[in-house]
Motif scaffolding. Structure first.
Motif, PDB file in Angstrom:
ATOM      1  N   ILE A 125      -0.704 -64.149 -43.787  1.00 31.16           N
ATOM      2  CA  ILE A 125      -1.195 -63.527 -42.557  1.00 31.16           C
ATOM      3  C   ILE A 125      -2.227 -64.495 -41.976  1.00 31.16           C
ATOM      4  O   ILE A 125      -2.905 -65.208 -42.719  1.00 31.16           O
ATOM      5  N   ILE A 126      -2.295 -64.533 -40.662  1.00 28.97           N
ATOM      6  CA  ILE A 126      -3.241 -65.440 -39.996  1.00 28.97           C
ATOM      7  C   ILE A 126      -4.225 -64.550 -39.246  1.00 28.97           C
ATOM      8  O   ILE A 126      -3.831 -63.805 -38.347  1.00 28.97           O
ATOM      9  N   ILE A 127      -5.495 -64.605 -39.649  1.00 30.98           N
ATOM     10  CA  ILE A 127      -6.432 -63.630 -39.081  1.00 30.98           C
ATOM     11  C   ILE A 127      -7.440 -64.273 -38.128  1.00 30.98           C
ATOM     12  O   ILE A 127      -7.796 -65.449 -38.247  1.00 30.98           O
ATOM     13  N   GLY A 128      -7.891 -63.474 -37.184  1.00 33.93           N
ATOM     14  CA  GLY A 128      -8.812 -63.928 -36.153  1.00 33.93           C
ATOM     15  C   GLY A 128     -10.207 -64.141 -36.716  1.00 33.93           C
ATOM     16  O   GLY A 128     -10.628 -63.469 -37.660  1.00 33.93           O
ATOM     17  N   VAL A 129     -10.904 -65.113 -36.127  1.00 35.03           N
ATOM     18  CA  VAL A 129     -12.221 -65.455 -36.654  1.00 35.03           C
ATOM     19  C   VAL A 129     -13.200 -65.661 -35.501  1.00 35.03           C
ATOM     20  O   VAL A 129     -14.282 -66.194 -35.662  1.00 35.03           O
ATOM     21  N   GLY A 130     -12.821 -65.200 -34.298  1.00 36.07           N
ATOM     22  CA  GLY A 130     -13.760 -65.221 -33.171  1.00 36.07           C
ATOM     23  C   GLY A 130     -13.760 -66.504 -32.368  1.00 36.07           C
ATOM     24  O   GLY A 130     -14.681 -66.751 -31.599  1.00 36.07           O
ATOM     25  N   MET A 131     -12.743 -67.351 -32.533  1.00 32.91           N
ATOM     26  CA  MET A 131     -12.732 -68.590 -31.746  1.00 32.91           C
ATOM     27  C   MET A 131     -11.997 -68.375 -30.423  1.00 32.91           C
ATOM     28  O   MET A 131     -10.987 -67.693 -30.354  1.00 32.91           O
ATOM     29  N   TYR A 132     -12.548 -68.966 -29.383  1.00 32.19           N
ATOM     30  CA  TYR A 132     -11.983 -68.834 -28.040  1.00 32.19           C
ATOM     31  C   TYR A 132     -11.927 -70.199 -27.365  1.00 32.19           C
ATOM     32  O   TYR A 132     -12.711 -71.091 -27.692  1.00 32.19           O
ATOM     33  N   LYS A 133     -11.055 -70.316 -26.353  1.00 27.83           N
ATOM     34  CA  LYS A 133     -10.874 -71.564 -25.603  1.00 27.83           C
ATOM     35  C   LYS A 133     -10.767 -72.783 -26.525  1.00 27.83           C
ATOM     36  O   LYS A 133     -11.361 -73.839 -26.263  1.00 27.83           O
ATOM     37  N   VAL A 134     -10.029 -72.604 -27.605  1.00 27.14           N
ATOM     38  CA  VAL A 134      -9.886 -73.696 -28.568  1.00 27.14           C
ATOM     39  C   VAL A 134      -9.148 -74.873 -27.932  1.00 27.14           C
ATOM     40  O   VAL A 134      -8.416 -74.697 -26.961  1.00 27.14           O
TER      41      VAL A 134
END
Ligand SMILES: [Zn+2]
Length: 375
Positions: free
Chosen positions: A338-347
């Motif tokens: 599973i690939i979980i979100g970690v709060g990164m944006y506009k990568v």
């Protein structure tokens, strides 16, 4: 979880330059850090095959509880420009001064994993085996994962099949479990040169051949699971020459590899018809860039992790994504990711930022997941 420690560690790591193929310094830093925490380390030398300088790292923290453990994974490389990052922390945001990317993709994920391990050690939490897998060159076609020599990994260092990849853009709570396979295609049309003004009828125009074929192909959104794209077409001749060569490249991606092969067959048939009608020949090459990612357990693991998020009041969302990652490659080895979100944006841009709250939530969720085995 110690939030200040997590942030300090993240800032320290953001300042270590680790672009694709040059993650060596960062990898050494991580090996030292993980070893210092008591991990057994295995280093894979797949990078020798593609001219990188950093091994993939497997770190094992042996558990005191029997049974299949968990693997935590992330990638070490970052998107340029990323030299001399000056992380700026403002309220809930970490960003840069706008001249570099942040590299929160995926150092946010690695910082989260490190804090999970520190917390487990500090709080003396009983756990099953925990493996950490850190790869180089994820951002450049998953080279690290693709060249991983799994057959050389000692049996007792082989990571657990359930894998949490801490590398999703967006909020905590996002749990990606499926991603398409991608095939790259390349078609060369070969016609026949002739003087375009004096005797064009003796030539076979390769650009015309390509145009005839491309205009008949189903391109773009093909069905719910399948897309295709033509991305380059190249041929350059003086205006008085009938061009005898035209090269076309593109891709087909789908959650069904069978469907991809069907589309490729239909494209080949169209090329066949084009040369039958206009003459010339064509050569059609294709290769799998990465296989499909899909759950191997009927979504049980993803649903289990969604429950963990909900227990800490983070709304969870199971998600199908459109791009490939290390998880697609690891799926071939039987890993259930599973690939979980970690709060990164506009990568991948200099506007990249990380939402600190989200980083904390995901870290807390992983700790809680590991803690659930404690009696
Ligand atoms: Zn990433």
């Amino acid at each position: 979880m110690n939030k200040e420690r997590l942030l300090n560690n993240l800032v320290e790591m953001l300042k270590i330059h680790s672009p694709s193929k040059k993650e060596g310094k960062y990898a050494s830093y991580l090996v030292e850090l993980l070893e210092g925490m008591g991990a057994s380390i295995y280093l894979d030398e797949g990078y020798l095959q593609y001219g990188g300088d950093s091994p993939s790292i497997i770190a094992k923290f042996s558990g005191d509880i029997e049974g299949d453990g968990i693997t935590l994974a992330a990638h070490m490389d970052v998107i340029e420009p990323n030299l001399d990052v000056e992380p700026i922390i403002e309220d809930n945001i970490i960003r840069t001064n706008g001249t570099t990317t942040l590299g929160g993709d995926d150092k946010g994920g690695i910082a989260s994993i490190v804090e999970v391990l520190r917390t487990i050690k500090e709080e003396k939490i009983s756990h099953k085996d925990i493996y950490v897998v850190l790869t180089p060159c994820e951002e450049v076609g998953m080279l690290g994962a693709k060249h991983f020599n799994w057959e050389k990994v000692p049996k007792d260092m082989m990571p657990s099949k359930n894998m949490i990849v801490v590398d999703n853009a967006g909020a905590a709570g996002i749990i990606a479990h499926s991603a398409p396979s991608k095939y790259d295609i390349e078609i060369s049309f070969q016609g026949k040169k002739a003087h375009a003004g004096i005797e064009p009828e003796k030539g076979i125009n390769a650009i015309n051949l390509a145009s005839y074929a491309l205009s008949r192909m189903d391109i773009g959104r093909i069905d719910d699971l399948t897309t295709s794209n033509i991305s380059t077409i190249s041929s350059e001749f003086p205006s008085n020459v009938v061009p005898d060569m035209c090269r076309v490249t593109g891709e087909v991606r789908s959650h069904s590899e069978e469907r991809i092969l069907e589309i490729i067959e239909s494209y080949k048939k169209i090329c066949e018809e084009a040369v039958e009608k206009l003459g010339g020949i064509y050569k059609f090459d294709y290769k799998c860039d990465y296989p499909v990612l899909k759950p191997k357990d009927d979504l049980n693991f993803a649903k289990e992790f969604a429950k963990i998020y909900e227990e800490i009041n983070v709304p969870a969302e199971l998600k199908v994504i459109g791009g490939g990652s290390d998880s697609n490659i690891f799926a071939k080895q039987g890993f259930n990711s599973i690939i979980i979100g970690v709060g990164m944006y506009k990568v991948h841009t200099v506007d990249e930022y990380l939402e600190i709250d989200e980083l904390f939530k995901t870290t807390q969720a992983i700790i809680r997941y590991i803690k659930k085995d404690e009696q």
